[in-house]
Design a protein around this motif. Structure first.
Motif, PDB file in Angstrom:
ATOM      1  N   GLN A 138      38.092  38.858  32.531  1.00 30.97           N
ATOM      2  CA  GLN A 138      37.948  39.158  33.941  1.00 30.97           C
ATOM      3  C   GLN A 138      39.049  38.457  34.724  1.00 30.97           C
ATOM      4  O   GLN A 138      39.454  37.342  34.383  1.00 30.97           O
ATOM      5  N   ASP A 139      39.563  39.144  35.770  1.00 35.25           N
ATOM      6  CA  ASP A 139      40.538  38.541  36.680  1.00 35.25           C
ATOM      7  C   ASP A 139      39.841  38.340  38.020  1.00 35.25           C
ATOM      8  O   ASP A 139      39.776  39.251  38.843  1.00 35.25           O
ATOM      9  N   PRO A 140      39.274  37.141  38.248  1.00 33.26           N
ATOM     10  CA  PRO A 140      38.481  36.936  39.475  1.00 33.26           C
ATOM     11  C   PRO A 140      39.308  37.040  40.748  1.00 33.26           C
ATOM     12  O   PRO A 140      38.775  37.405  41.807  1.00 33.26           O
ATOM     13  N   ASP A 141      40.611  36.707  40.661  1.00 41.17           N
ATOM     14  CA  ASP A 141      41.443  36.786  41.865  1.00 41.17           C
ATOM     15  C   ASP A 141      41.572  38.225  42.364  1.00 41.17           C
ATOM     16  O   ASP A 141      41.607  38.478  43.573  1.00 41.17           O
ATOM     17  N   LYS A 142      41.649  39.161  41.440  1.00 43.63           N
ATOM     18  CA  LYS A 142      41.783  40.582  41.807  1.00 43.63           C
ATOM     19  C   LYS A 142      40.454  41.333  41.723  1.00 43.63           C
ATOM     20  O   LYS A 142      40.405  42.519  42.038  1.00 43.63           O
ATOM     21  N   ASN A 143      39.394  40.631  41.295  1.00 40.33           N
ATOM     22  CA  ASN A 143      38.101  41.268  41.070  1.00 40.33           C
ATOM     23  C   ASN A 143      38.269  42.482  40.150  1.00 40.33           C
ATOM     24  O   ASN A 143      37.831  43.593  40.451  1.00 40.33           O
ATOM     25  N   GLU A 144      38.915  42.248  39.021  1.00 36.28           N
ATOM     26  CA  GLU A 144      39.150  43.298  38.038  1.00 36.28           C
ATOM     27  C   GLU A 144      38.676  42.847  36.667  1.00 36.28           C
ATOM     28  O   GLU A 144      38.647  41.650  36.355  1.00 36.28           O
TER      29      GLU A 144
END
Length: 510
Positions: free
Chosen positions: A426-432
Motif C-alpha cells: 500500500q502507498d498511504p501517501d497516494k492512498n493507492e
C-alpha cells in the motif's frame, strides 16, 4: 425632314456592314442595354454578303449599298462610320445633314467598348442584386444561426435565429467579436480541443467545419455544429466569411446514448466470453485437483465402513476414525471452496463495486490455479504480499478475472517451468494499493510491448486464444480508475503492476 415619332430615342445609321456592325447590333438589342433607348435604323455597305449587312436585312432594318440613302431616312440622329477609310469619312461628312451627328471609326471603337462595359456593369449589378437577395433570404428564412464576419472576427451581419440563440439584438451583436456572441468568451475559441473553423477558412480559403461544446447561462452545456464559407474578391482574397451554426445536442444525444450502451453491452459480452475461455482452461486442471480429495474421502469412508461391518471398533480404531473423518471434512470443504470459486467466477454479473481485500481475492485465485502451477512445474512465491489488508473499492469478479488472466499469461510464458512471484503493498501517501505479478519466463519483445493491450493482438498460436486477455485487464482496471504497467526484457521475465485507488474511510464504513 419630317418630325421624329420618338424624340427621346436615338436612331443610328451604320456605314460598313462587317463584324463590327453585327456586334454593335447585338449589343444595342440586348436586354441589358435597353435603357440607352437606341436602335439601328439603317446599314449601308457595298458588299451585300457582309455579315452585319445580312443580319440587318434579316431583322427588317433598312439596308442599302449607297450610304447617301441613309440621309433620306425619316429618323436619323447619328451616323457611325465603321469602314475605317479616311476618304469615306470625309465624303460622308460633306454630304450628311447638319442635324445628323457623325462618329469616325476610332470613336466607334470607343463607343463599342463603352457599350460592352455598360453591358458587363449591368450584369455585375444584376449579380450583386441577386447575391444580396440570396443573402437576405438565407439570413432571414433559415432556421440556423447565420453571421457574416470580417477577417478580424467581427460580426458584420447576423440573422434573427443567431440573435435568439445568443440572447442579443442585431444592433447589440454587430461590430462585436463572434466568440463573444456564440461562446460568451473573451478570447478566440481556437485551441487543439476546439479548432476554430473561421481560422481554418481564412488560412485555406476553403469551407471548414467543427463541433463545439458551448456553456449556457444556466450552467449546462450544448453542442453546436459550425460551418464557415469564404467570400473572396476578384484577387482571390478572403474579405468576409459566412458562418452557419445550429444546435445538434438532441441529434447527438439519442445516437450517442445508443452507441454508448452498445459499447457497454459489447464489453460485457467480451468480458463474459473471456471468463468462459479462462473457465474452460481451469476446468481440466481443477478436475484433477478435486479428484484427489474425492479419492481420499472415498478411501477413508470405505475403510471406516469395512471396519464397522467386520467387528466392533476398538478404542484405537475409534481414534483413527475421528482422525479420518476430520480429514474427510477438510477435503470436502476444500472441494466446496473450489467449486464455489468456479461458480462465482463463471457467473455473469453486472458491475457491483464493494470493499475488497486483494489478499483474500488473490488467495482464491491461487486456489483455482495451484494444481495447474504444480503440473507446469512452476514455483509460487507469494511471500511479498503485505500481511495487513489491501483494501480497494471495486467489483470482485472482474478484478479476480484480471489476476487470473495475468497468471495464465505467466504460465504460458514459462513452458519449461519457472517461478511466479506475487507481491503487493500500500502507498498511504497516494492512498493507492499495488500488486505485482512477475514471472521468469520468455519476456516480451520490444516491438510487441506497445501493442500488448490492443484487442486481438496476440503472438500465441490460434489454439491458445484470440488476444483479448490483456485488453480485458486494461479495460477493467481503467474502469476502476486504476492503471497497469509492464516491465519486460526478452528471456528475462515480465512484471505486470496493477495500481488501484485504496478504499477511502467512508467506503470502508459502508
Amino acid at each position: 425632314m419630317a418630325p421624329r415619332l420618338n424624340p427621346n430615342r436615338m436612331h443610328i445609321g451604320i456605314i460598313g456592314g462587317g463584324r463590327r456592325c453585327l456586334a454593335t447590333m447585338e449589343l444595342l438589342a440586348s436586354d441589358s442595354l435597353k435603357r440607352f433607348h437606341s436602335e439601328i435604323v439603317g446599314v449601308a455597305d457595298r458588299n451585300p454578303k457582309a455579315v452585319g449587312f445580312v443580319e440587318a436585312r434579316r431583322r427588317g432594318i433598312f439596308t442599302t449599298p449607297d450610304y447617301r440613302d441613309l440621309f433620306a431616312l425619316e429618323e436619323l440622329d447619328l451616323v457611325v462610320e465603321l469602314t475605317g477609310d479616311p476618304l469615306v469619312f470625309r465624303e460622308v461628312a460633306r454630304h450628311k445633314p447638319d442635324t445628323v451627328g457623325l462618329m469616325d471609326y476610332t470613336a466607334s471603337l470607343i463607343f463599342h467598348d463603352i457599350l460592352s462595359f455598360a453591358q458587363e456593369l449591368d450584369k455585375k449589378e444584376d449579380e450583386i442584386s441577386l447575391i444580396k437577395s440570396l443573402a437576405q433570404a438565407l439570413t432571414t428564412s433559415t432556421s440556423h444561426g447565420v453571421m457574416v464576419l470580417d477577417t478580424e472576427y467581427r460580426i458584420q451581419k447576423i440573422n434573427e435565429r443567431a440573435c435568439d440563440q445568443a440572447g442579443v439584438t442585431a444592433d447589440q451583436a454587430k461590430g462585436r467579436f463572434c466568440f463573444q456572441i456564440t461562446h460568451q468568451a473573451l478570447t478566440p475559441c481556437n485551441s487543439p480541443d476546439t479548432p476554430c473553423p473561421l481560422v481554418e477558412t481564412l488560412h485555406t480559403k476553403k469551407p471548414s467545419h467543427a463541433i463545439h461544446e458551448l456553456s449556457d447561462a444556466a450552467g449546462g452545456s450544448h453542442y453546436c455544429d459550425f460551418y464557415t464559407y469564404p467570400l473572396v474578391n476578384r484577387k482571390g482574397e478572403v474579405v468576409q466569411v459566412v458562418e452557419i451554426f445550429r444546435d445538434i445536442t438532441r441529434e447527438l444525444a439519442g445516437p450517442l446514448e445508443t452507441r454508448t450502451q452498445a459499447i457497454k453491452n459489447d464489453l460485457a459480452r467480451l468480458v463474459q466470453e473471456d471468463k468462459l475461455i479462462a473457465l474452460g482452461r481451469l476446468v481440466a486442471s481443477v478436475a484433477h485437483e478435486i479428484n484427489n480429495p474425492i479419492a481420499s474421502i472415498l478411501n477413508f469412508s470405505k475403510l471406516i465402513l469395512k471396519t464397522l461391518r467386520e467387528h466392533a471398533p476398538t478404542e484405537q480404531e475409534l481414534m483413527d476414525f475421528q482422525k479420518w473423518l476430520d480429514l474427510t471434512v477438510q477435503e470436502a470443504r476444500r472441494c466446496a471452496r473450489i467449486v464455489s470459486n468456479l461458480l462465482s467466477f463463471s457467473r455473469q454479473q453486472t458491475l457491483e463495486p464493494k470493499r475488497l481485500d486483494l489478499r483474500d481475492l488473490l488467495e482464491q485465485v491461487i486456489q483455482l490455479t495451484a494444481h495447474r502451477l504444480e503440473l507446469s512445474n512452476i514455483r509460487l512465491d507469494a511471500a511479498g504480499m503485505r500481511a495487513r489488508p489491501l483494501e480497494v473499492w471495486g467489483d470482485h469478479a472482474r478484478i479476480q478475472q484480471c489476476f487470473l488472466n495475468l497468471i495464465f499469461n505467466a504460465l504460458e510464458a514459462m513452458p519449461q517451468g519457472g517461478a511466479l512471484i506475487i507481491r503487493g503493498n500500500q502507498d498511504p501517501d497516494k492512498n493507492e494499493v499495488w500488486v505485482e505479478v512477475a514471472d521468469t519466463g520468455e519476456g516480451i519483445l520490444p516491438e510487441h510491448r506497445p501493442h500488448i493491450f490492443e484487442p486481438f493482438f496476440t503472438t500465441k498460436k490460434a489454439a491458445h486464444g484470440v488476444g483479448l486477455g490483456l485488453s480485458m485487464v486494461y479495460g477493467i482496471i481503467t474502469e476502476h480508475h486504476g492503471r497497469i504497467q509492464v516491465e519486460s526484457q526478452p528471456d528475462q521475465g515480465t512484471t505486470f503492476r496493477i495500481t488501484l485507488p485504496g478504499a477511502s474511510p467512508q467506503e470502508k464504513k459502508s
